[in-house]
Design a protein around this motif. Sequence first.
Motif, PDB file in Angstrom:
ATOM      1  N   ASN A  31      -3.179   7.466   8.664  1.00 23.19           N
ATOM      2  CA  ASN A  31      -4.164   7.707   9.714  1.00 23.19           C
ATOM      3  C   ASN A  31      -4.243   6.474  10.611  1.00 23.19           C
ATOM      4  OD1 ASN A  31      -6.327   9.439  10.859  1.00 23.19           O
ATOM      5  ND2 ASN A  31      -7.568   7.635  10.426  1.00 23.19           N
ATOM      6  N   GLU A  32      -3.953   6.663  11.869  1.00 28.27           N
ATOM      7  CA  GLU A  32      -3.989   5.568  12.858  1.00 28.27           C
ATOM      8  C   GLU A  32      -3.119   4.382  12.435  1.00 28.27           C
ATOM      9  OE1 GLU A  32      -7.152   4.503  15.312  1.00 28.27           O
ATOM     10  OE2 GLU A  32      -8.507   6.010  14.517  1.00 28.27           O
ATOM     11  N   TYR A  68      -0.814  -9.212  13.702  1.00 23.62           N
ATOM     12  CA  TYR A  68      -0.299  -9.401  12.340  1.00 23.62           C
ATOM     13  C   TYR A  68       0.131 -10.818  11.977  1.00 23.62           C
ATOM     14  CZ  TYR A  68      -0.272  -4.344  12.749  1.00 23.62           C
ATOM     15  OH  TYR A  68      -0.664  -3.048  12.955  1.00 23.62           O
ATOM     16  N   LEU A  75      -6.463  -7.031   4.133  1.00 24.07           N
ATOM     17  CA  LEU A  75      -6.980  -5.668   3.952  1.00 24.07           C
ATOM     18  C   LEU A  75      -6.671  -5.140   2.554  1.00 24.07           C
ATOM     19  CD1 LEU A  75      -6.368  -3.933   7.393  1.00 24.07           C
ATOM     20  CD2 LEU A  75      -8.540  -4.503   6.312  1.00 24.07           C
ATOM     21  N   LEU A  96       0.693   1.327   0.843  1.00 27.49           N
ATOM     22  CA  LEU A  96       1.543   0.301   1.464  1.00 27.49           C
ATOM     23  C   LEU A  96       0.779  -0.256   2.650  1.00 27.49           C
ATOM     24  CD1 LEU A  96       4.261  -1.139   1.419  1.00 27.49           C
ATOM     25  CD2 LEU A  96       5.159   0.623   2.893  1.00 27.49           C
ATOM     26  N   GLU A  97       0.375  -1.506   2.526  1.00 28.23           N
ATOM     27  CA  GLU A  97      -0.499  -2.126   3.533  1.00 28.23           C
ATOM     28  C   GLU A  97       0.135  -3.458   3.948  1.00 28.23           C
ATOM     29  OE1 GLU A  97      -3.696  -1.538   5.198  1.00 28.23           O
ATOM     30  OE2 GLU A  97      -2.597  -3.202   6.092  1.00 28.23           O
ATOM     31  N   GLU A 118     -13.702   6.732   8.300  1.00 25.90           N
ATOM     32  CA  GLU A 118     -14.938   5.942   8.324  1.00 25.90           C
ATOM     33  C   GLU A 118     -16.093   6.766   8.893  1.00 25.90           C
ATOM     34  OE1 GLU A 118     -15.164   2.852   7.123  1.00 25.90           O
ATOM     35  OE2 GLU A 118     -13.013   2.649   6.735  1.00 25.90           O
ATOM     36  N   TRP A 148      10.228   3.416  11.725  1.00 30.53           N
ATOM     37  CA  TRP A 148       9.155   3.627  10.739  1.00 30.53           C
ATOM     38  C   TRP A 148       9.205   5.061  10.203  1.00 30.53           C
ATOM     39  CZ3 TRP A 148       4.624   6.607  10.358  1.00 30.53           C
ATOM     40  CH2 TRP A 148       3.704   6.174   9.420  1.00 30.53           C
ATOM     41  N   TYR A 168     -14.252  -0.485  15.976  1.00 33.44           N
ATOM     42  CA  TYR A 168     -13.992   0.936  16.252  1.00 33.44           C
ATOM     43  C   TYR A 168     -14.206   1.717  14.965  1.00 33.44           C
ATOM     44  CZ  TYR A 168      -9.536  -0.187  14.055  1.00 33.44           C
ATOM     45  OH  TYR A 168      -8.587  -0.618  13.165  1.00 33.44           O
ATOM     46  N   GLU A 175      -0.066   6.286   0.810  1.00 35.03           N
ATOM     47  CA  GLU A 175      -0.821   6.101   2.052  1.00 35.03           C
ATOM     48  C   GLU A 175      -0.365   4.812   2.732  1.00 35.03           C
ATOM     49  OE1 GLU A 175      -5.155   5.862   1.845  1.00 35.03           O
ATOM     50  OE2 GLU A 175      -5.266   5.568   4.025  1.00 35.03           O
ATOM     51  N   PHE A 176      -0.036   4.930   3.991  1.00 34.87           N
ATOM     52  CA  PHE A 176       0.281   3.747   4.803  1.00 34.87           C
ATOM     53  C   PHE A 176      -1.006   3.221   5.419  1.00 34.87           C
ATOM     54  CE2 PHE A 176       4.459   5.677   4.731  1.00 34.87           C
ATOM     55  CZ  PHE A 176       5.325   4.591   4.769  1.00 34.87           C
ATOM     56  N   PHE A 204     -13.443  -2.122  11.007  1.00 33.10           N
ATOM     57  CA  PHE A 204     -13.783  -0.691  10.962  1.00 33.10           C
ATOM     58  C   PHE A 204     -15.291  -0.472  10.850  1.00 33.10           C
ATOM     59  CE2 PHE A 204     -10.105  -1.685   8.220  1.00 33.10           C
ATOM     60  CZ  PHE A 204      -9.105  -1.341   9.097  1.00 33.10           C
ATOM     61  N   ALA A 261      -0.888   1.510  15.740  1.00 36.92           N
ATOM     62  CA  ALA A 261      -1.029   0.070  15.481  1.00 36.92           C
ATOM     63  C   ALA A 261       0.324  -0.626  15.436  1.00 36.92           C
ATOM     64  CB  ALA A 261      -1.783  -0.143  14.169  1.00 36.92           C
ATOM     65  N   LEU A 262       1.418   0.125  15.644  1.00 34.76           N
ATOM     66  CA  LEU A 262       2.739  -0.516  15.694  1.00 34.76           C
ATOM     67  C   LEU A 262       2.909  -1.142  17.079  1.00 34.76           C
ATOM     68  CD1 LEU A 262       5.041   2.224  14.053  1.00 34.76           C
ATOM     69  CD2 LEU A 262       3.881   0.304  12.944  1.00 34.76           C
ATOM     70  N   THR A 276     -12.822   4.974  12.643  1.00 34.78           N
ATOM     71  CA  THR A 276     -11.736   5.931  12.445  1.00 34.78           C
ATOM     72  C   THR A 276     -12.303   7.190  11.768  1.00 34.78           C
ATOM     73  OG1 THR A 276     -11.234   5.007  10.274  1.00 34.78           O
ATOM     74  CG2 THR A 276     -10.046   4.059  12.157  1.00 34.78           C
ATOM     75  N   TYR A 295      -5.438  -7.886  12.167  1.00 35.99           N
ATOM     76  CA  TYR A 295      -5.457  -7.180  10.882  1.00 35.99           C
ATOM     77  C   TYR A 295      -5.288  -8.101   9.687  1.00 35.99           C
ATOM     78  CZ  TYR A 295      -5.724  -2.701  13.104  1.00 35.99           C
ATOM     79  OH  TYR A 295      -6.189  -1.633  13.818  1.00 35.99           O
TER      80      TYR A 295
HETATM   81  C1  LIG Z   1      -6.026   1.321  12.911  1.00 33.98           C
HETATM   82  S1  LIG Z   1      -5.976   0.764  11.267  1.00 33.98           S
HETATM   83  C2  LIG Z   1      -6.287   2.284  10.408  1.00 33.98           C
HETATM   84  C3  LIG Z   1      -6.851   2.079   9.039  1.00 33.98           C
HETATM   85  C4  LIG Z   1      -7.118   3.335   8.206  1.00 33.98           C
HETATM   86  N1  LIG Z   1      -5.935   4.145   8.043  1.00 33.98           N
HETATM   87  C5  LIG Z   1      -8.240   4.167   8.798  1.00 33.98           C
HETATM   88  O1  LIG Z   1      -7.960   5.241   9.297  1.00 33.98           O
HETATM   89  O2  LIG Z   1      -9.390   3.719   8.746  1.00 33.98           O
HETATM   90  C6  LIG Z   1      -4.241   0.476  11.036  1.00 33.98           C
HETATM   91  C7  LIG Z   1      -3.848   0.130   9.622  1.00 33.98           C
HETATM   92  O3  LIG Z   1      -2.425   0.170   9.513  1.00 33.98           O
HETATM   93  C8  LIG Z   1      -1.948  -1.012   8.877  1.00 33.98           C
HETATM   94  N2  LIG Z   1      -0.538  -1.138   9.290  1.00 33.98           N
HETATM   95  C9  LIG Z   1      -0.037  -1.485  10.479  1.00 33.98           C
HETATM   96  N3  LIG Z   1       1.311  -1.427  10.475  1.00 33.98           N
HETATM   97  C10 LIG Z   1       1.671  -0.990   9.261  1.00 33.98           C
HETATM   98  C11 LIG Z   1       2.929  -0.704   8.625  1.00 33.98           C
HETATM   99  N4  LIG Z   1       4.082  -0.867   9.276  1.00 33.98           N
HETATM  100  N5  LIG Z   1       2.923  -0.286   7.357  1.00 33.98           N
HETATM  101  C12 LIG Z   1       1.770  -0.116   6.684  1.00 33.98           C
HETATM  102  N6  LIG Z   1       0.548  -0.383   7.220  1.00 33.98           N
HETATM  103  C13 LIG Z   1       0.503  -0.804   8.483  1.00 33.98           C
HETATM  104  C14 LIG Z   1      -2.956  -2.044   9.339  1.00 33.98           C
HETATM  105  O4  LIG Z   1      -2.938  -3.216   8.586  1.00 33.98           O
HETATM  106  C15 LIG Z   1      -4.262  -1.252   9.166  1.00 33.98           C
HETATM  107  O5  LIG Z   1      -4.658  -1.171   7.830  1.00 33.98           O
END
Ligand SMILES: C[S@@+](CC[C@H](N)C(=O)[O-])C[C@H]1O[C@@H](n2cnc3c(N)ncnc32)[C@H](O)[C@@H]1O
Length: 394
Positions: free
Chosen positions: A172-173, A49, A136, A130-131, A74, A243, A69, A101-102, A63, A177-178, A71, A56
């Motif tokens: 989703n996923e 980050y 992205l 929220l991105e 996708e 989170w 990878y 959607e996060f 993706f 990614a944290l 998801t 990212y």
């Molecule tokens: C593994 S990708 C998954 C993308 C999408 N959800 C998918 O399934 O194709 C992780 C996503 O989460 C975002 N992300 C990571 N930490 C986040 C946070 N704390 N809040 C919101 N988005 C976050 C990344 O920027 C990225 O878009």
Amino acid sequence: MQQEQHSSLPQADAASVAHSQRVAQFIGRKIAAAGGKISFAEYMHHALYAPGLGYYCAGTTKFGEAGDYITAPETSSVFGHVLARQCASVLAEVESPSILEFGAGSGKLAADILTMLAEMDAIPDSYKILEVSAELRERQEAFLASAIPELVDRVSWLDRLPEQLSGVIVANEVLDALPVERFVRRDHGVMQLCVAVKDGSFVSAERDAPDTLATAIAAIEEQLGRQLPDGYVSEVCTAAPQWIGDLGRVLRHGAAFLFDYGVSRREYYAPERSGGWLRCHFRHHAHADPFILPGIQDITAWVDFSAAAAAAVARGLDVAGFVTQAQFLIGGGLDQVLADFAELPIDAQLKLSGQVKLLTLPGQMGENFKCLGLTRGRITRPAAFGLADRTTSL
Ligand SMILES: C[S@@+](CC[C@H](N)C(=O)[O-])C[C@H]1O[C@@H](n2cnc3c(N)ncnc32)[C@H](O)[C@@H]1O
């Protein structure tokens, strides 16, 4: 900083190698400024980050087939269409419903959910995203404007969490990614695994665990009813409870669907799982070395779903269910969604059947990926949790 690459991985092109070199130098300066070591969580945070540099936050494809990878969204629109049906039943039960959607990735899931909800005449008042990645977010804006021009005015991007939300939260996923802490249990105490530089390369180093990490491991051991063995290495996502807590604070009435690959705490810290659950992805090759290709490979860790559920319950949410992705899709109306595609030509149906296999077969995404469902207020339990609920395993 040297940029090593494993011989088993595809060769990165010159521009990617140069970018990775810049990311490595950036992290190297952070390590030097910190006196020679940073926590693994800080390393992972920068590698993913760092503005304009991290995986990212810079321009790699990430993706899909041309990325690193794939998801579930996708893989096939079927995923978003089934999820939309589950959202629809929740949206119908709350006033002024929205979806949040996060981490929306390419924007594909948002497009699929809104398309299906439009077909069902169940469009919510707003679809918020929220991105954390500015890059992205731009990609999502462009994709949604061309993929769903008639619905894109419902979509808005948030810079921070809203005060409150009624409706559905989707991620989703994102949990995987944290950034995670890595640790090694020693008989005399818990050590934090850090990242240092040796001979121009990143290497692992140890130091006494800070209080937050030591407390997290103590809580894990208390719940397991045993101390982890000497030399045991694993991860803990100390950012996840915060989170989920934020999510719980925001959700006033409705449900959250959190998808990720993960297991219960008992499986996560099983004696035979020393080494942990970290996974890196580069051009569809999964491996376990987070120190190579910083900024151009994904770094993830499987999710401890027991921790996620406990954090949600501590915030007053109810666990609606915990099921594998396959069970979610089958229980959530996969057959009805597939019926919509029955008129497709045979080659398209064959392609779809391959996608459904990828989403549902145990050796593919069906078993390792799970959905944790959370609710607040009076909400009918979504049908997707009606099959083989594993909540008691958490
Ligand atoms: C593994 S990708 C998954 C993308 C999408 N959800 C998918 O399934 O194709 C992780 C996503 O989460 C975002 N992300 C990571 N930490 C986040 C946070 N704390 N809040 C919101 N988005 C976050 C990344 O920027 C990225 O878009």
